[in-house]
Motif scaffolding. Structure first.
Motif, mmCIF file in Angstrom:
data_model
loop_
_atom_site.group_PDB
_atom_site.id
_atom_site.type_symbol
_atom_site.label_atom_id
_atom_site.label_comp_id
_atom_site.label_asym_id
_atom_site.label_seq_id
_atom_site.Cartn_x
_atom_site.Cartn_y
_atom_site.Cartn_z
ATOM 1 N N PHE A 3 10.613 33.417 -42.647
ATOM 2 C CA PHE A 3 11.518 33.434 -41.504
ATOM 3 C C PHE A 3 11.072 32.487 -40.379
ATOM 4 C CE2 PHE A 3 12.113 37.439 -43.738
ATOM 5 C CZ PHE A 3 13.485 37.410 -43.911
ATOM 6 N N GLN A 4 10.067 31.668 -40.658
ATOM 7 C CA GLN A 4 9.679 30.617 -39.721
ATOM 8 C C GLN A 4 10.447 29.324 -39.978
ATOM 9 O OE1 GLN A 4 5.407 30.209 -39.991
ATOM 10 N NE2 GLN A 4 5.025 32.291 -39.266
ATOM 11 N N LEU A 62 18.714 29.836 -34.929
ATOM 12 C CA LEU A 62 19.674 30.926 -34.778
ATOM 13 C C LEU A 62 19.168 31.973 -33.788
ATOM 14 C CD1 LEU A 62 20.726 31.372 -38.513
ATOM 15 C CD2 LEU A 62 22.240 30.661 -36.653
ATOM 16 N N LEU A 63 17.890 32.312 -33.901
ATOM 17 C CA LEU A 63 17.320 33.306 -32.993
ATOM 18 C C LEU A 63 17.288 32.788 -31.562
ATOM 19 C CD1 LEU A 63 14.363 34.715 -35.133
ATOM 20 C CD2 LEU A 63 16.554 35.811 -34.642
ATOM 21 N N HIS A 122 17.841 21.581 -43.032
ATOM 22 C CA HIS A 122 17.689 22.879 -43.683
ATOM 23 C C HIS A 122 18.053 22.698 -45.152
ATOM 24 C CE1 HIS A 122 17.838 27.010 -44.695
ATOM 25 N NE2 HIS A 122 19.139 27.177 -44.569
ATOM 26 N N ALA A 123 17.033 22.415 -45.961
ATOM 27 C CA ALA A 123 17.260 22.111 -47.380
ATOM 28 C C ALA A 123 16.464 23.056 -48.270
ATOM 29 C CB ALA A 123 16.912 20.656 -47.653
ATOM 30 N N SER A 124 15.184 22.759 -48.481
ATOM 31 C CA SER A 124 14.393 23.577 -49.410
ATOM 32 C C SER A 124 14.263 25.024 -48.948
ATOM 33 C CB SER A 124 13.001 22.970 -49.589
ATOM 34 O OG SER A 124 12.309 22.909 -48.358
ATOM 35 N N SER A 125 14.318 25.253 -47.638
ATOM 36 C CA SER A 125 14.200 26.624 -47.131
ATOM 37 C C SER A 125 15.394 27.483 -47.515
ATOM 38 C CB SER A 125 14.027 26.613 -45.608
ATOM 39 O OG SER A 125 15.029 25.852 -44.981
#
Length: 480
Positions: free
Chosen positions: A248-249, A256-257, A302-305
């Protein structure tokens, strides 16, 4: 006097959530087809397996606990290749079936939901809009699990106490449990949502019995169809890290947070001086800050995550499901166990929180839209470069063969879209199954196919050219 179409702010929020959820579910299919997202990451291997008509032998026999995904998306696509002789079209069939799952799930939820104002369907739309973009593009089986969860939840709560209703509950629970091991968490959560109705409630007992049978079947299948020794270790390592909080890092989660936290702080600061419009002013300020961030400060993709955030679906989906059923049971008067504070929360939502929640929902949606746009644009560029490299005369014989070329030749800004273990299969597909070179990631340390499996496939009659399958066989035999 005619009845007004929209009665309150909560009705506006409901319509907004449904609209956005449906738009995402349709957009997933359109974007996936346009940008060929069925080829991203592990999808390249799955697509290649469909094209050469060996999905089960290549990989799925190792993950027998995910039979639902195989039967609902991969097997039909493989059958299409066998019938048509067109591997490219078969891959598209796979992409359509896989990425249409959220839309199919929402349609099923709408049909099964008998709650007042279809509360479960509304929450399903909310979950689709807020959670699915986190993993969209990566072919995680939790994508299907999330889609199946919501109609299963509605069926378990509202199916009639008949033989047909009981059979439907069992079938839906079975499909859900066999999408992914993490889906068992979702199945348990569904049964737990029936507890407030009372331990002797017929719907609770029926769902619990269905889950018990499904668990026995799940264990039996894993015993009868165990993974290969090579993959067993990989599966164990993946399971150990599934609930790692470091997941979640990821930049998208932090963004979003930060967006949500910034909105709440500004809203609270403005709630007294601008009580009626505090949510609008707060949203405008946050949008301005996000614009500055995206235009001048942001360098992330935001790809591999997307792979690792499947964990978010396992954790957050049951929470939304519980909220949905609590609201539905409250409205329908079905609760047997007292839940103090629920009445107050429902009233507050209707009277005071709907507009601020709508603004927050749209801010999170904006973040998802922009981050998804960045991802698909970069993926399109990366796919084009891989295709060019596969068609080139460049060579890196040190990788094991003169017809291999290193993916390190790709610019690092685009190579962030790579998935080291499936790059060779991607290069075959984007070269229209006639590659001059097989693109290899030198950092690769996981190899999908054994030499034996690849050789058997090369020698069989398949729709894909023998030349392409020969390159894959050579690559596999170098490493396994």
């Amino acid at each position: 006097m005619s009845r007004p179409a929209i009665r309150s702010d909560s009705d506006v929020l409901r319509i907004l959530v449904i609209g956005v959820g449906l738009c995402w579910s349709i957009g997933f299919v359109a974007l996936a087809l346009w940008y060929r997202l069925e080829l991203y990451a592990d999808g390249a291997m799955f697509s290649y397996a469909v094209a050469v008509q060996d999905v089960w032998a290549f990989h799925w026999h190792n993950i027998s606990g995910r039979l639902s995904v195989f039967l609902l998306s991969l097997l039909p696509a493989e059958i299409y290749v066998w019938l048509s002789g067109n591997p490219g079209a078969g891959i598209i069939v796979y992409g359509v079936l896989f990425y249409a799952a959220p839309l199919a799930g929402l349609i099923g939820t709408f049909a099964a939901d008998r709650s007042r104002d279809r509360i479960i369907f509304v929450y399903a739309c909310c979950s689709t809009a807020l959670l699915c973009p986190l993993v969209f593009g990566f072919p995680t089986e939790m994508w299907i699990a999330h889609a199946v969860f919501w109609p299963t939840l509605a069926v378990c709560h509202y199916a009639k106490q008949t033989v047909v209703g009981t059979a439907l509950v069992f079938v839906m629970m079975l499909i859900l449990a066999f999408t992914h091991e993490g889906a068992l968490v979702l199945a348990f959560a569904i049964v737990a949502t029936l507890v407030p109705r009372g331990w002797r409630d017929a719907s609770f007992l029926r769902a619990a019995a269905a889950l018990a049978v499904v668990l026995v079947l799940s264990i039996a299948v894993k015993i009868v169809l165990p993974p290969d020794e090579y993959y067993a270790g990989v599966l164990l390592r993946a399971a150990r890290h599934f609930f790692d909080l470091a997941i979640f890092q990821a930049s998208i989660v932090l963004l979003l947070l930060a967006t949500l936290a910034g909105y709440v702080v500004i809203f609270l600061m403005l709630s007294r001086p601008a009580r009626r419009r505090a949510h609008l002013y707060a949203a405008v300020i946050v949008i301005a800050v996000l614009a500055v961030y995206w235009l001048w400060l942001d360098h992330t993709i935001h790809a591999s995550s997307r792979y690792y955030l499947r964990t978010a679906l396992v954790i957050v989906t049951p929470v939304l499901g519980a909220l949905a059923t609590l609201g539905a049971d409250h409205e329908g008067g079905r609760r047997a166990l007292p839940l103090p504070g629920l009445q107050w929360a429902m009233t507050a939502l209707r009277n005071r929180a709907a507009q601020p929640l709508a603004a927050a929902f749209m801010l999170l949606t904006l973040v998802h839209v922009v981050e998804t746009g960045k991802f698909v644009a970069a993926w399109a560029d990366y796919r084009t470069v891989v295709a060019a490299l596969a068609a080139s005369d460049q060579s890196d014989p040190a990788l094991g063969n003169p017809r291999f070329v290193s993916s390190e030749r790709i610019d690092s800004s685009l190579n962030r879209l790579s998935w080291f273990s499936t790059t060779p299969y991607l290069s075959v597909i984007v070269a229209n199954f006639l590659p001059k070179r097989l693109v290899i990631d030198p950092a690769g340390n996981y190899f999908w196919l054994s030499c034996t499996t690849a050789t058997v496939n090369e020698e069989a009659a398949r729709a894909v050219s023998a030349t392409a399958r020969s390159l894959v066989r050579i690559y596999s035999c170098v490493h396994r």
